[in-house]
Scaffold this active site. Structure first.
Site, PDB file in Angstrom:
ATOM      1  N   THR A   1      -1.127  -2.749   7.367  1.00 37.42           N
ATOM      2  CA  THR A   1      -1.343  -4.569   7.402  1.00 37.42           C
ATOM      3  C   THR A   1      -2.285  -4.376   5.753  1.00 37.42           C
ATOM      4  O   THR A   1      -2.918  -5.397   6.550  1.00 37.42           O
ATOM      5  CB  THR A   1      -1.305  -5.248   8.464  1.00 37.42           C
ATOM      6  OG1 THR A   1      -0.555  -4.514   9.427  1.00 37.42           O
ATOM      7  CG2 THR A   1      -1.374  -6.174   8.782  1.00 37.42           C
ATOM      8  N   HIS A   2      -1.736  -4.021   4.890  1.00 37.69           N
ATOM      9  CA  HIS A   2      -2.019  -4.878   3.751  1.00 37.69           C
ATOM     10  C   HIS A   2      -1.574  -5.188   2.794  1.00 37.69           C
ATOM     11  O   HIS A   2      -0.693  -4.534   1.644  1.00 37.69           O
ATOM     12  CB  HIS A   2      -2.816  -3.311   3.220  1.00 37.69           C
ATOM     13  CG  HIS A   2      -4.324  -2.513   4.005  1.00 37.69           C
ATOM     14  ND1 HIS A   2      -4.825  -1.702   3.689  1.00 37.69           N
ATOM     15  CD2 HIS A   2      -4.542  -3.076   5.061  1.00 37.69           C
ATOM     16  CE1 HIS A   2      -4.942  -1.119   4.321  1.00 37.69           C
ATOM     17  NE2 HIS A   2      -5.433  -2.512   5.467  1.00 37.69           N
ATOM     18  N   ASN A   3      -0.462  -6.255   2.913  1.00 43.01           N
ATOM     19  CA  ASN A   3      -0.244  -6.989   2.407  1.00 43.01           C
ATOM     20  C   ASN A   3      -0.595  -8.048   0.965  1.00 43.01           C
ATOM     21  O   ASN A   3      -1.571  -8.429   1.707  1.00 43.01           O
ATOM     22  CB  ASN A   3       1.011  -7.848   3.053  1.00 43.01           C
ATOM     23  CG  ASN A   3       2.041  -7.786   4.218  1.00 43.01           C
ATOM     24  OD1 ASN A   3       0.928  -7.176   5.487  1.00 43.01           O
ATOM     25  ND2 ASN A   3       2.931  -7.085   4.466  1.00 43.01           N
TER      26      ASN A   3
ATOM     27  N   GLN B   1       0.889  -1.240   0.461  1.00 42.46           N
ATOM     28  CA  GLN B   1      -0.242   0.327   0.063  1.00 42.46           C
ATOM     29  C   GLN B   1       1.162   1.336   0.480  1.00 42.46           C
ATOM     30  O   GLN B   1       2.155   1.322   0.398  1.00 42.46           O
ATOM     31  CB  GLN B   1      -0.891  -0.127   1.067  1.00 42.46           C
ATOM     32  CG  GLN B   1      -2.095   0.737   0.787  1.00 42.46           C
ATOM     33  CD  GLN B   1      -3.528   0.157   0.265  1.00 42.46           C
ATOM     34  OE1 GLN B   1      -3.924  -1.017   1.453  1.00 42.46           O
ATOM     35  NE2 GLN B   1      -3.984   0.676  -0.377  1.00 42.46           N
TER      36      GLN B   1
END
Lengths: 408, 588
Positions: free
Chosen positions: B513-515, B346
């Site tokens: 935490t947008h993997n 992101q």
């Protein structure tokens, strides 16, 4: 048909009903009777005591803590060695209606024969037919764990002489059929008085359904009393509470949770309505609403602050609760019982709501025992019981301390 | 030697959002399902106690609910020319663990990706020509928005999302997001009540011609009963969402929407504190036989099953595929192999505005209560004259005013002492922040594989991340930061401070935490690990569900799309796969 027909034969007979309409007439009756018996088992909440949590149906094992000691509900599956497989229908009827088991053994009134005595013979016969179809389970249960002298079963002969009047339910011809149906369920199979009637020193019902303490909870007043009882509840609200576990801002928990899950949620709407009609018509106890504790009372002032910090996030500042999730405290009759045992229990130990098909959330309140002192629990409960139009006697810190010591 | 257990129909790895949705959907068909979760059991009243859940030190600083590196670490580097080193602590992103997964401690922003997001490559090629995306490895998803619409709808109604539709069946709605793709009906709940900060932000954004709208929120604006009959409460705006479980049953999670029902099903079982080591394949490597897991006592168990669903966090899904030899690991040199391909992230930036005369009461907050401007997200605007593709949502979502973490001070303030104390006192109530959450587009050199050196406590290679922000994304982020400055100036603060996105990616400060990616979906088995139904191209009785399936990430939080993909995969399994188990749903 002989009532002691083996379960496998009944299954075969029911199967025959399905495959061959031509002979349906011959077997219709037992099928209906078994079905009716299953419903009687729900009305009587047999599973509540005779099915252990996670255990096989009716194989026994639930411990009942009585003021006289521990009793464990026996195995009532048709297992020959450890259940009631060798009983006759007459044995079964005598146990339910007279409190005398197989071989003349006296039952303890934890088995509510004091109520079941009012069941009709046809309902008992149906229940018997149903229990013959239950899966037999070999499970030896040591029922009588009472200390001396209460472990002497023969004493029950004397107890019965004083406290027990056997006999069928007598309908009141002046009341409607619906009222009488409600009375029959409440007084007979439903055995509501076992929890909700005040008890004598001998543990016998003193009559009325004005509430009593058991297992660290106060089974509330369910008479037509407008303040403490269900007089202010509509019949629909009572039906909803019993059917779903949620009604009039209350959520069933504590010992009633099991009753809702195993029994009342399985009753027909017509029967629940009949129960509501009967309860609302029960003569209200003469207790009037007390004068609320004054808002300038120190307990009320402290309680308001404790409530804002600990309780208002879920129950709201105005005590309105949130539907099926958080009980409404304002105007809640359970909150305003004369005896605060249930409220103290919930604050100290937490509690989880009943699960039913219509209300599967099972919301839970956490324990606050680690966080609030006896004085703080007492103050916040005094506040909850006397705010938003509520009125009930203040809660003493000693009462909280006593329950904390007893483990709730 | 693992002890063999009686077989199950379905084994699910991980009991978070996707695991819970799949378990619910498949148990409805009568299948016997077990979920194996490496973290602990967690429930609202027992684990998110209202009396201590707002413990910022325990949950936000010490990160009580998260995966710890001692349990599973990862290595990182920015480019293939570097040697990756293990992250000693999770920082840039924080994977969850335990029942509910990261869905326990999320903020609750619940977006739908747009039609153009699902067809990134073909859409951008058609509009701007191939040359514009030559440096990128963007791909189409293999599904269209229209195919996903009902799945989004089901996730939103499961959760009780609070928002305002901007496009109902093609009709633009006042007050909603005019750039969104068409939805068939309104959100289940109205938007949350806005505090002052997002209200002011919206006024500023409007004054410069943009179109702010309420951020769709999984913190509920009202009490709600979802289609499963499970009740949720109204959010109290306590300001303890991200990194915390919700004590009030008012943030959507597996716990508050599915588990009360799921846990009572006789054909479902959850085994917690049990870590799956690998998916076991048959001799030919063509079918899965089940999984091997290790319990907290160190005992290994083999759980045979007819189907395996990987429902762990996206990064862990990709690693489990690699460890289990499902598909071929991606090689950035040759471009061959699919597992680990198109890892994306992101591209975020921020801005902080200091005022003299405002009181924002920042402690009245919730994780997703705010306003968003999507005028510069995705392909909502013409990139014809620009030097990048992609975009960002501009979000003013003041999630908290927590005493340890929220201490806004202007640059030049000492980091401690009386001057710092005075500055925090002066600025605590009067600071407003907003941020851009930008798309992250795939590049050939950004990928996941297994580390050649470092191993976990069971001797398995760690996951290796090779990632840096592509130049395209950096240019995009700066351009959107310029738009944020326009809004900031319109609000006339005494000072504004920008935090722009620059190279290189640093794994230490928290970013997102947008993997995404690593087991991406698509129409071509040469460039995707799973087909449009999230079924492995290589082992057809394995489905891989999560953000691991995103071919690239949009400028939006992924959970809404992850939840929708779970319903999408569940439908495919129920309606197609079970008719002919073991067969590929799409012919390669």
């Amino acid at each position: 048909m002989k009532a002691i027909m083996k379960p496998s034969r009944i299954v075969a007979a029911v199967a025959a009903l399905v495959v061959s309409a031509g002979i349906a007439r011959a077997v219709e009756l037992p099928f209906d009777q078994i079905n009716a018996g299953r419903y009687q088992a729900a009305l009587g909440d047999c599973a509540g005591c005779h099915t252990a949590p996670g255990g096989k149906p009716y194989a026994g094992g639930v411990s009942l803590e009585t003021p006289f000691g521990t009793l464990v509900a026996p195995n009532i599956t048709p297992d020959g060695a450890t259940g009631i497989g060798t009983w006759s229908e007459a044995d079964f009827r005598r146990a339910l209606k007279q409190g005398i088991g197989h071989g003349g053994k006296r039952l303890y009134p934890a088995m509510p024969y004091t109520a079941y005595t009012k069941m009709t013979d046809s309902d008992v016969a149906a229940l018997w037919a149903y229990f013959r179809t239950v899966q037999p389970v070999t499970n030896e249960v040591q029922s009588n764990r009472l200390p001396f002298p209460f472990n002497i079963r023969l004493l029950m002969a004397g107890w019965n002489w004083i406290n027990f009047t056997p006999g069928d339910f007598k309908p009141d011809p002046k009341k409607t059929d619906e009222w009488n149906r409600g009375a029959y369920i409440v007084e007979a199979a439903g055995h509501c008085s076992v929890c909700h009637a005040p008890k004598s020193a001998l543990g016998a019902d003193k009559g009325g359904l004005t509430g009593t303490v058991l297992q660290g909870w106060f089974a509330p007043n369910i008479t037509g009393n407008l303040h403490e009882g269900v007089g202010s509840w509509s019949a629909e609200e009572i039906v909803s509470y019993l059917k779903t576990g949620v009604g009039r801002g209350s959520i069933g928990s504590g010992p009633m949770r099991e009753v809702i899950e195993n029994s009342t949620s399985k009753m027909t709407d017509a029967d629940l309505k009949a129960i509501a009609v009967y309860l609302k018509d029960l003569p209200a106890s003469d207790k009037a609403a007390p004068t609320p504790v004054a808002t300038d009372n120190p307990a009320m002032q402290t309680g308001a602050r404790i409530y804002a910090v600990n309780c208002s996030a879920c129950h709201n500042g105005d005590g309105s609760g949130q539907g099926a999730l958080f009980p409404k405290l304002a105007g809640n009759s359970v909150v305003q019982q004369g005896d605060p045992t249930t409220l103290i229990h919930i604050v100290l130990a937490g509690s989880q709501g009943a699960v039913t098909a219509a209300a599967p959330t099972t919301p839970a309140m956490p324990s606050f025992a680690w966080r609030l002192t006896d004085q703080q629990v007492a103050d916040v409960l005094t506040y909850v019981r006397n705010n938003w139009g509520n009125a009930a006697p203040p809660v003493a810190p000693d009462a909280v301390g006593k329950q904390r010591k007893n483990g709730s | 030697m693992a002890r063999k257990l009686p077989p199950k129909d379905v084994v699910i790895v991980g009991l978070g959002w996707t695991g819970a949705i799949l378990a619910h959907e498949l148990t409805e068909t009568g299948l016997d399902v077990v979920a194996i979760e490496r973290g602990p059991w967690r429930d609202t009243a027992t684990d998110f106690n209202i009396g201590y859940m707002q413990d910022e030190l325990r949950y936000a600083v010490r990160r009580d609910l998260f995966l710890q590196p001692a349990q599973e670490a990862m290595t990182m580097r920015n480019t293939t020319s570097q040697t990756a080193l293990p992250m000693r602590d999770y920082g840039s992103f924080l994977p969850g663990t335990g029942v509910g997964g990261a869905g326990v401690h999320w903020n609750g922003h619940t977006w739908r990706f747009w039609q153009s997001d699902f067809e990134t490559k073909s859409h951008l090629t058609q509009r701007y020509g191939e040359g514009r995306i030559a440096d990128l490895q963007v791909q189409d998803w293999g599904v269209t928005y229209d195919e996903m619409e009902s799945a989004y709808d089901r996730f939103e109604y499961l959760c009780g999302i609070s928002g305002k539709a901007g496009n109902l069946n093609g009709n633009i709605q006042e007050g909603g997001n005019p750039f969104e793709s068409a939805r068939k009906r309104e959100y289940p709940l109205p938007p949350m009540q806005m505090p002052y900060a997002p209200t002011l932000f919206a006024e500023g954004a409007k004054s410069v011609g943009y179109h702010p709208f309420p951020t769709p929120s999984a913190n509920l604006s009202k009490s709600y009963v979802n289609p499963l009959g499970i009740a949720m409460g109204q959010c109290t705006m306590c300001g303890f969402c991200e990194r915390f479980g919700c004590a009030n049953y008012s943030k959507s999670s597996a716990q508050t929407t599915i588990l009360p029902l799921l846990m009572r099903k006789s054909n479902f079982e959850a085994r917690c504190n049990s870590e799956v080591l690998q998916v076991n394949l048959d001799g030919a490597g063509k079918m899965a036989k089940g999984v091997t897991y290790i319990d907290s006592s160190g005992v290994e168990w083999e759980q045979p099953a007819e189907m395996v669903l990987l429902c762990a966090y996206g990064l862990h899904n990709a690693r489990l595929m690699m460890l289990s030899k499902i598909g071929k690991i991606y090689d950035p040199q040759t471009g061959e192999g699919t597992v680990g391909r198109n890892y994306c992230y992101q591209t975020n930036a921020g801005i902080q505005l200091f005022f003299e005369d405002k009181n924002f009461n920042p402690f009245i907050a919730s994780g997703a209560c705010g306003q968003t401007v999507d005028d510069f997200n995705g392909d909502a605007f013409d990139h014809g004259s620009l030097d990048f593709v992609g975009g960002a949502g501009i979000n003013c979502i003041p999630t908290n005013g927590r005493p340890i973490g929220f201490r806004p001070t202007p640059p030049g303030t000492p980091r401690w002492g009386s001057a710092w104390k005075k500055a925090t006192k002066d600025n605590y109530l009067s600071t407003l922040g907003f941020s851009s959450q930008g798309s992250s587009y795939a590049a050939r050199g950004n990928y996941l594989d297994l580390d050649p050196t470092y191993k976990d406590r069971f001797g398995r290679p760690l996951l290796r991340m090779t990632f840096d922000f592509p130049d395209n994304d950096i240019r995009m982020s700066h351009w959107v930061s310029d738009r944020m400055v326009e809004i900031a100036k319109a609000l006339k603060p005494k000072q504004y401070v920008e935090a722009r996105r620059n190279k290189s990616w640093n794994s230490v400060p928290y970013q997102s935490t947008h993997n995404t990616g690593g087991a991406i979906m698509g129409a071509d088995p040469k460039t995707s690990a799973v087909n449009k139904y999230l079924q492995s191209w290589d082992v057809p009785n394995v489905f891989v569900i999560g953000a691991s399936a995103f071919p690239q990430n949009a400028g939006k939080n992924p959970t809404g799309t992850v939840g929708a993909l779970a319903f999408h995969a569940a439908d495919a399994i129920r309606n197609q796969y079970l008719r002919n188990p073991g067969a590929a749903l799409v012919q390669a």
